[in-house]
Design a protein around this motif. Structure first.
Motif, PDB file in Angstrom:
ATOM      1  N   UNK A   1      10.705  14.301   8.374  1.00 40.66           N
ATOM      2  CA  UNK A   1       9.661  15.027   7.652  1.00 40.66           C
ATOM      3  C   UNK A   1       9.445  16.401   8.292  1.00 40.66           C
ATOM      4  N   UNK A   2       9.377  17.415   7.457  1.00 40.99           N
ATOM      5  CA  UNK A   2       9.030  18.749   7.926  1.00 40.99           C
ATOM      6  C   UNK A   2      10.131  19.420   8.715  1.00 40.99           C
ATOM      7  N   UNK A   3       9.872  20.655   9.107  1.00 41.55           N
ATOM      8  CA  UNK A   3      10.859  21.441   9.841  1.00 41.55           C
ATOM      9  C   UNK A   3      11.077  20.914  11.251  1.00 41.55           C
ATOM     10  N   UNK A   4      10.064  20.277  11.810  1.00 42.77           N
ATOM     11  CA  UNK A   4      10.186  19.769  13.176  1.00 42.77           C
ATOM     12  C   UNK A   4      11.012  18.491  13.252  1.00 42.77           C
TER      13      UNK A   4
ATOM     14  N   UNK B   1       7.029   3.093   5.532  1.00 43.14           N
ATOM     15  CA  UNK B   1       5.864   3.966   5.381  1.00 43.14           C
ATOM     16  C   UNK B   1       6.137   5.041   4.329  1.00 43.14           C
ATOM     17  N   UNK B   2       7.344   5.616   4.379  1.00 45.57           N
ATOM     18  CA  UNK B   2       7.696   6.656   3.411  1.00 45.57           C
ATOM     19  C   UNK B   2       7.704   6.103   1.988  1.00 45.57           C
ATOM     20  N   UNK B   3       8.226   4.888   1.818  1.00 51.85           N
ATOM     21  CA  UNK B   3       8.266   4.280   0.488  1.00 51.85           C
ATOM     22  C   UNK B   3       6.882   3.915  -0.008  1.00 51.85           C
ATOM     23  N   UNK B   4       5.998   3.542   0.907  1.00 55.87           N
ATOM     24  CA  UNK B   4       4.634   3.226   0.491  1.00 55.87           C
ATOM     25  C   UNK B   4       3.948   4.478  -0.041  1.00 55.87           C
ATOM     26  N   UNK B   5       4.241   5.623   0.560  1.00 56.36           N
ATOM     27  CA  UNK B   5       3.641   6.878   0.108  1.00 56.36           C
ATOM     28  C   UNK B   5       4.356   7.454  -1.105  1.00 56.36           C
ATOM     29  N   UNK B   6       5.670   7.217  -1.179  1.00 63.43           N
ATOM     30  CA  UNK B   6       6.463   7.780  -2.272  1.00 63.43           C
ATOM     31  C   UNK B   6       7.661   6.882  -2.501  1.00 63.43           C
TER      32      UNK B   6
END
Length: 391
Positions: A328-331, A339-344
Motif C-alpha cells: 500500500x502506498x509509495x512507502x 484485511x485488504x479483501x475485507x476493505x476491498x
C-alpha cells in the motif's frame, strides 16, 4: 508410566509454552516435548482443545503431527500418564469454574486419603538437562544468522495481530495446577519457513509441500476439526531421503464439530477473531461468523507464498517469513490479503504462477467463503492445476 523421557535442549518458546527436544530413555527415540503451564483457566482451555484435537487425529495421517502420550504434572518433578480418551478432571473443573483448582484441594475433596494417593500416583520423573541460558543464546544466534538484508519488505509492528500473550499478573502468579506435557514426534527440519528458506527454490519440492498440506487439511476437516491458525510456523518438516514430509501442528486454537457434511464443508460457525494476521480470512478480519472455509483461505496465502517464494519481515524481528500481502502506498506498507479483501473485495492482483494454478489460487482467496473449494475437493484440484501448468 511406561517410559522415562530425558530433556535435551529447548527448541522453541512462545506465549503459551516451551518445546524441548528429548528422548525416550528405553529406546533412545527422539521426541518433541511441549510443556504447557496451567496458570490460568483461559490457557487451560486452549491446552485441552489441543489435546483433544491431537487425540482425535492420533497417528492416522502422515501429514499431521503424531501425539505419543500426555502427562499431567502433579508435583515439582512428578508426572503421571493420562489414559487415552480421558481428560484431567481437575483441569476441566478449572475451565468450568474460571479459576485454577489447587491440586491439594482437589485431591482432598475426591479422596480423604490424599497423601496415600499422591504416593501411588507419583509416576516417573523427567530428567531435565536443559541449560536455559545456553538454549536462549543458541536461538538468538540462529535468528541472527538467518537475518535477511534490509531490502526485504517489513511488516509494521503496530499492525501485528497474533495470539494475545498472557497478562503479566497471570505469568507471575504461582502455579497451583502445574502443567501438561505433550510428547510428540520430533521433526528435524524445523518449521516450513526455516526449511524452505534455507534451501534454493525447487519447484518439485514446493509442489510436494502444497499437495501434502491439502491432504492434511482434508483429513482434519473430515474429522470436524477446524485448525484456525494455519501458517508456515505451524507446519513442521521431517527430512526424508525421498523429500520433505510436512506435518500440520499446533492445535491450540482449533475447534471441533460433530463432523463434516456436504462433501467436507463443515457448517459449524465460529465467532472468535483468532489466528495470525497475514493468513486470516476476510470474514475473520471483519469480525463475522465463519466456518472451516477460513482454513482454505489460509492455505491459499501459504500456497501462493510457497510457490512464488514471497517473504516479509515482522518489525523488530530478523526471521524471514513466507506470506503473501498487498503493498500500500509509495512507502510499500504491507497489508495482509484478508484485511485488504475485507476493505476491498477486488484488492489482490492475479498471482503470477501458471494460469491453472493462478485460477485455483484466486478461488481459494475469494472474499466469499462459499466460492472457495472445500478441503476434500482441493487435493485433486491442486494436482490437476500443477500438472497442467507444468506442461
Amino acid at each position: 508410566m511406561e517410559e522415562l523421557y530425558t530433556l535435551e535442549r529447548e527448541v522453541g518458546r512462545g506465549s503459551y509454552g516451551v518445546v524441548f527436544e528429548g528422548r525416550m530413555a528405553k529406546t533412545g527415540q527422539k521426541v518433541a516435548i511441549k510443556r504447557l503451564p496451567c496458570s490460568n483457566p483461559e490457557c487451560v482451555e486452549l491446552y485441552l482443545q489441543e489435546l483433544w484435537a491431537m487425540r482425535t487425529t492420533a497417528r492416522n495421517h502422515v501429514n499431521v503431527i503424531a501425539l505419543h502420550s500426555c502427562l499431567l504434572q502433579t508435583g515439582s518433578r512428578s508426572l503421571k500418564t493420562l489414559k487415552p480418551g480421558k481428560l484431567p478432571l481437575r483441569l476441566v473443573e478449572s475451565v468450568l469454574k474460571g479459576s485454577v483448582v489447587a491440586a491439594k484441594q482437589s485431591q482432598e475433596r475426591t479422596n480423604p486419603q490424599s497423601n496415600t494417593r499422591r504416593r501411588t500416583n507419583s509416576g516417573s520423573r523427567l530428567q531435565d538437562r536443559t541449560n536455559t541460558v545456553q538454549a536462549r543464546a543458541h536461538l538468538q544466534n540462529k535468528d541472527e544468522s538467518n537475518a535477511s538484508d534490509s531490502t526485504t519488505p517489513q511488516r509494521p509492528q503496530s499492525r501485528v495481530r497474533k495470539r494475545p500473550a498472557p497478562r503479566e499478573e497471570e505469568q507471575t502468579a504461582p502455579l497451583r495446577c502445574l502443567a501438561l506435557w505433550l510428547v510428540m514426534e520430533y521433526c528435524d527440519g524445523g518449521d516450513l519457513n526455516q526449511y524452505l528458506l534455507s534451501r534454493p527454490p525447487d519447484a518439485q519440492r514446493n509442489h510436494s509441500v502444497v499437495q501434502q498440506l491439502c491432504s492434511a487439511v482434508a483429513f482434519l476437516h473430515s474429522l470436524g476439526i477446524t485448525h484456525r491458525d494455519l501458517k508456515p510456523d505451524n507446519v513442521l518438516v521431517c527430512v526424508m531421503p525421498k523429500g520433505p514430509v510436512v506435518k500440520v501442528a499446533d492445535f491450540g486454537l482449533s475447534k471441533m464439530s460433530e463432523g463434516s457434511v456436504d462433501g467436507g464443508l463443515t457448517r459449524q460457525h465460529f465467532s472468535s477473531t483468532c489466528g495470525s494476521d497475514f493468513y486470516m480470512a476476510p470474514e475473520v478480519w471483519g469480525g463475522l461468523t465463519y466456518t472451516a472455509q477460513a482454513d482454505i483461505f489460509s492455505l491459499g496465502v501459504m500456497f501462493w507464498a510457497v510457490l512464488e517464494r514471497i517473504t516479509f519481515l515482522e518489525e523488530g524481528t530478523t526471521q524471514e517469513q513466507l506470506g503473501a500481502y498487498v503493498c500500500k502506498g509509495r512507502s510499500g506498507w504491507l497489508m495482509p490479503l484478508g484485511e485488504a479483501l475485507w476493505e476491498n473485495a477486488d484488492a489482490p492482483a492475479a498471482p503470477p504462477p501458471g494460469p491453472a494454478t493462478c485460477a485455483l489460487l484466486l478461488e481459494m482467496l475469494a472474499s466469499n467463503p462459499d466460492a472457495r473449494p472445500t478441503a476434500d475437493q482441493l487435493g485433486a484440484r491442486v494436482r490437476s492445476a500443477l500438472r497442467e501448468d507444468s506442461h
